[in-house]
Design an enzyme around this catalytic site. Structure first.
Site, PDB file in Angstrom:
ATOM      1  N   ASP A  78       0.789  -1.220   0.014  1.00 33.25           N
ATOM      2  CA  ASP A  78      -0.053   0.011   0.088  1.00 33.25           C
ATOM      3  C   ASP A  78       0.931   1.158  -0.031  1.00 33.25           C
ATOM      4  O   ASP A  78       1.985   0.988   0.333  1.00 33.25           O
ATOM      5  CB  ASP A  78      -0.954   0.003   1.217  1.00 33.25           C
ATOM      6  CG  ASP A  78      -2.356   0.540   0.874  1.00 33.25           C
ATOM      7  OD1 ASP A  78      -2.272   1.931   0.521  1.00 33.25           O
ATOM      8  OD2 ASP A  78      -3.241   0.164   1.211  1.00 33.25           O
ATOM      9  N   ASP A 127     -10.546   0.457  -3.972  1.00 33.02           N
ATOM     10  CA  ASP A 127     -11.220   1.542  -4.473  1.00 33.02           C
ATOM     11  C   ASP A 127     -11.802   1.127  -5.691  1.00 33.02           C
ATOM     12  O   ASP A 127     -11.026   0.455  -6.500  1.00 33.02           O
ATOM     13  CB  ASP A 127     -10.388   2.739  -4.796  1.00 33.02           C
ATOM     14  CG  ASP A 127     -11.352   3.965  -5.029  1.00 33.02           C
ATOM     15  OD1 ASP A 127     -12.285   3.879  -5.618  1.00 33.02           O
ATOM     16  OD2 ASP A 127     -10.612   5.072  -4.871  1.00 33.02           O
ATOM     17  N   LYS A 131     -15.667   5.970 -11.768  1.00 35.90           N
ATOM     18  CA  LYS A 131     -16.227   6.737 -12.867  1.00 35.90           C
ATOM     19  C   LYS A 131     -15.309   6.336 -13.990  1.00 35.90           C
ATOM     20  O   LYS A 131     -14.181   5.733 -13.863  1.00 35.90           O
ATOM     21  CB  LYS A 131     -15.555   8.287 -12.313  1.00 35.90           C
ATOM     22  CG  LYS A 131     -16.199   8.865 -11.318  1.00 35.90           C
ATOM     23  CD  LYS A 131     -15.682  10.258 -10.942  1.00 35.90           C
ATOM     24  CE  LYS A 131     -16.670  10.873  -9.935  1.00 35.90           C
ATOM     25  NZ  LYS A 131     -15.958  12.289  -9.596  1.00 35.90           N
TER      26      LYS A 131
END
Length: 240
Positions: A78, A127, A131
């Site tokens: 991460d 995530d 979009k």
């Protein structure tokens, strides 16, 4: 402690954890890190299988998997060091030799692992990048799958666990479109009774989703020998 000071304290403590690798940007941009191809010898000191958790957040899955499978090595990846601090601290306090945390953007993941160096990948609650302009950032999209194919063994599995049905369906469409082997595609692992102890490991965010009545989905697939992948046409109008 104020939030900003708390972050600074965690960043400072991260520097003390032997399980935490935090390369500088210029160490990896268009370069190979010194651990690439050498995790077994230089870091873990054994030849046990290496498993990645991409977008590991607080590292709950990385640590829990390492506890369940002491004969495997686990690396949580991460970019958010303040979150990874929790997993690294737990691994350090419990003297877990089969845990590492790598602080980097997943876009640079191929700088850290060599051909056939990784046996399995977990992607837990990423995530979903809903979009249309951000589709290329999905961790299960063709661009990222091509990166994983550079170091994942041909029989290595990719596991996607998510609360986002759209991401689940999109990933399944990618799998089908590219004729990849899919072992599991379950849209409600708890409601269907499919969740075993492995899948019942819960992250902080998963607990929040479950409290809201959100269904948790799971996909398990492999890339085989493929090295390039195509994106299916899969974007409902309301997500454009």
């Amino acid at each position: 402690m104020a939030k900003g000071k708390n972050k600074l304290a965690r960043f400072a403590e991260n520097e003390t954890f032997k399980c935490m690798i935090q390369p500088e940007f210029d160490e990896i941009f268009h370069k190979n890190h010194s651990l690439k191809g050498n995790w077994a010898e230089k870091f873990f000191g054994n030849n046990n299988p290496i498993v990645l958790e991409l977008g590991c957040g607080r590292g709950e899955y990385t640590v829990a998997l390492a506890q369940m499978y002491p004969d495997k090595n686990f690396i949580g990846v991460d970019i958010k060091g303040a979150r990874m601090w929790r997993g690294a601290k737990t691994a350090t306090e419990n003297n877990m030799p089969n845990v590492a945390f790598l602080r980097t953007r997943i876009e640079f993941i191929e700088s850290f692992f060599d051909k056939d160096e990784v046996s399995e990948i977990w992607i837990t609650f990423p995530d979903p990048q809903l979009k249309k302009a951000r589709v290329k950032k999905r961790l299960t999209g063709p661009l990222f799958l091509a990166r994983y194919a550079l170091f994942l063994k041909s029989d290595g599995w990719i596991n996607l666990k998510t609360d986002c049905r759209h991401l689940h369906d999109y990933t399944k469409a990618v799998v089908d479109h590219n004729n990849l082997e899919c072992e599991v595609a379950n849209t409600d692992i708890y409601g269907s009774g499919y969740a075993d102890p492995l899948l019942s490991i819960k992250t902080r965010y998963e607990g929040i989703f479950l409290d809201r009545g959100v269904k948790i989905t799971y996909l398990r697939f492999t890339l085989g020998e493929k090295k390039s992948f195509e994106d299916p046409i899969f974007e409902p109008d309301d997500l454009l």
